[in-house]
Design an enzyme around this catalytic site. Structure first.
Site, short mmCIF file in Angstrom:
data_model
loop_
_atom_site.label_atom_id
_atom_site.label_comp_id
_atom_site.label_asym_id
_atom_site.label_seq_id
_atom_site.Cartn_x
_atom_site.Cartn_y
_atom_site.Cartn_z
N ASN A 10 0.95 -1.08 -0.01
CA ASN A 10 0.12 -0.16 -0.04
C ASN A 10 0.93 0.95 0.08
O ASN A 10 1.42 1.67 0.99
CB ASN A 10 -0.74 0.07 1.25
CG ASN A 10 -1.66 1.18 1.63
OD1 ASN A 10 -1.88 1.99 0.29
ND2 ASN A 10 -2.31 1.25 2.33
N TRP A 11 1.03 1.93 -1.19
CA TRP A 11 1.92 2.86 -1.27
C TRP A 11 1.21 4.26 -0.66
O TRP A 11 2.23 5.14 -0.64
CB TRP A 11 2.47 3.19 -2.55
CG TRP A 11 3.57 2.24 -3.10
CD1 TRP A 11 4.25 1.19 -2.36
CD2 TRP A 11 3.82 2.03 -4.60
NE1 TRP A 11 4.87 0.38 -3.08
CE2 TRP A 11 4.81 0.88 -4.74
CE3 TRP A 11 3.67 2.79 -5.73
CZ2 TRP A 11 5.48 0.63 -5.76
CZ3 TRP A 11 4.29 2.23 -7.02
CH2 TRP A 11 5.19 0.97 -6.76
N LYS A 12 0.22 3.96 -0.52
CA LYS A 12 -0.50 5.49 0.04
C LYS A 12 -0.15 6.48 -0.84
O LYS A 12 -0.10 6.35 -2.15
CB LYS A 12 0.03 5.75 1.58
CG LYS A 12 -0.19 4.58 2.29
CD LYS A 12 -0.17 4.80 3.89
CE LYS A 12 -0.31 3.34 4.71
NZ LYS A 12 -0.08 3.52 6.02
N HIS A 104 -9.52 1.29 4.81
CA HIS A 104 -8.33 1.71 5.59
C HIS A 104 -8.49 2.60 6.85
O HIS A 104 -9.33 3.47 6.75
CB HIS A 104 -7.26 2.03 4.54
CG HIS A 104 -6.10 2.05 5.20
ND1 HIS A 104 -5.63 3.25 5.89
CD2 HIS A 104 -4.87 1.18 4.96
CE1 HIS A 104 -4.29 2.70 6.27
NE2 HIS A 104 -3.99 1.70 5.87
N GLU A 106 -6.76 5.08 7.51
CA GLU A 106 -6.74 6.47 7.32
C GLU A 106 -7.93 6.99 6.36
O GLU A 106 -8.20 8.14 6.78
CB GLU A 106 -5.44 6.68 6.28
CG GLU A 106 -4.22 6.21 7.37
CD GLU A 106 -3.06 5.79 6.52
OE1 GLU A 106 -2.91 5.79 5.23
OE2 GLU A 106 -2.08 5.32 7.20
N GLU A 176 -5.54 -4.56 10.60
CA GLU A 176 -4.55 -3.52 10.93
C GLU A 176 -4.71 -2.89 12.37
O GLU A 176 -5.51 -1.77 12.28
CB GLU A 176 -4.26 -2.70 9.72
CG GLU A 176 -4.07 -3.26 8.46
CD GLU A 176 -3.48 -2.23 7.52
OE1 GLU A 176 -2.32 -2.43 6.94
OE2 GLU A 176 -4.31 -1.22 6.98
N GLY A 182 2.44 2.44 10.62
CA GLY A 182 3.30 3.70 10.38
C GLY A 182 4.08 4.20 11.70
O GLY A 182 4.57 4.97 11.80
N SER A 222 3.48 -1.93 10.19
CA SER A 222 4.86 -1.94 10.50
C SER A 222 5.44 -3.25 10.34
O SER A 222 6.11 -3.89 10.86
CB SER A 222 5.30 -1.48 12.09
OG SER A 222 4.83 -0.26 12.42
N GLY A 243 2.84 -0.79 4.20
CA GLY A 243 2.90 0.60 3.78
C GLY A 243 4.45 0.69 3.65
O GLY A 243 4.91 0.54 2.56
N GLY A 244 4.98 1.63 4.55
CA GLY A 244 6.36 1.82 4.72
C GLY A 244 7.51 1.15 3.96
O GLY A 244 8.27 1.60 3.00
#
Ligand code: PGA
Length: 264
Positions: A10-12, A104, A106, A176, A182, A222, A243-244
């Site tokens: 998930n590159w956001k 998600h 966010e 999640e 993150g 994470s 993600g990251g």
């Protein structure tokens, strides 16, 4: 193994078209000759979808490209019309999109998406034959208040309201915990396994034991090369939403490698 692990990046709001091209070229050369027994999915920003589709579906990049499937990070609950800023499922299908991340944390927290909106999007995604990656998870305050199971149950029943067993079979759930996204703080494998087992038990109540045994439940929050193997070794964890650590080709690959080696 009845459930094939699924690792999704998930590159956001990272990686525009040119960064997408750099990532994919590097990633494809790294996976050359690898036998990775899992599904690999990349969810770039909307604006990078044409570039990603072109790179993956153009013979020039070779057969490795077919190992990767494309996801969107969101979709509209409507078909077309006066919805400024929105992207429809049919528009996504033009760019070989097969999955869509929905619910998600966010989107829920920053953009105010409600259970009803997420449910409408999920149904619209299935109408257009996209596979939802349906995200759920509790905040730290909810966990500390002993509300973990209530929150997960409410999110599951809200998001899947009226969703048929056939459509559930094409859905992936991503657990999640919001406090792990993150933050560098990962749930312990025991915390993750317990939550996943609970999610599976709710699916069993709603759809029966067979559907519960079949549905893939990813862990997200994470995930890194160093913790992927331990998390994926848990019996109810069937992959990861990353993600990251998926912004860098080598680290995404190491998560997939380490995670699929221990996935049961
Ligand atoms: P993270 O994000 O891996 O950076 O924690 C996961 C996600 O939000 O899907």
């Amino acid at each position: 193994m009845i459930r094939k692990p699924i690792f999704a990046a998930n590159w956001k709001m990272n990686n525009g078209a040119s960064a997408t091209e750099d990532f994919i070229k590097s990633f494809l050369s790294k996976i050359q000759g690898e036998n990775l027994p899992c599904d690999i999915v990349i969810a770039p920003p909307f604006i990078s979808l044409p570039k990603l589709a072109d790179l993956l579906h153009n013979a020039a990049t070779g057969q490795n490209a077919h190992a990767i499937q494309i996801a969107a990070q969101n979709c509209s609950q409507f078909d077309s019309g006066a919805y400024t800023g929105e992207i429809s499922v049919l528009m996504l299908r033009e760019f070989f999109v097969h999955y869509v991340i929905l619910g998600h944390s966010e989107r829920r927290a920053i953009f105010g998406e409600t259970a009803a909106t997420i449910n409408a999007k999920l149904k619209k995604a299935r109408e257009g034959n996209l596979k939802p990656i349906f995200c759920i998870g509790e905040t730290l305050a909810e966990r500390e208040a002993g509300q973990l199971e209530t929150v997960l149950r409410t999110q599951i029943t809200g998001g899947l309201d009226g969703v048929s067993e056939k459509d559930l079979a094409e859905t992936v759930i991503a657990y999640e915990p919001v406090w792990a996204i993150g933050t560098g703080v990962t749930a312990t494998s025991q915390q993750a396994q317990d939550a996943h087992a609970f999610v599976r038990s709710v699916i069993a109540e709603l759809y029966g034991a067979e559907a519960a045994a079949r549905i893939r439940i990813q862990y997200g929050g994470s995930v890194k090369p160093g913790n992927a193997a331990e998390l994926m070794a848990c019996p109810d964890i069937d992959g990861a939403l990353i993600g990251g650590a998926a912004l860098e080709p080598q680290s995404f690959l190491e998560i997939i490698r380490n995670g699929s080696a221990t996935a049961e």
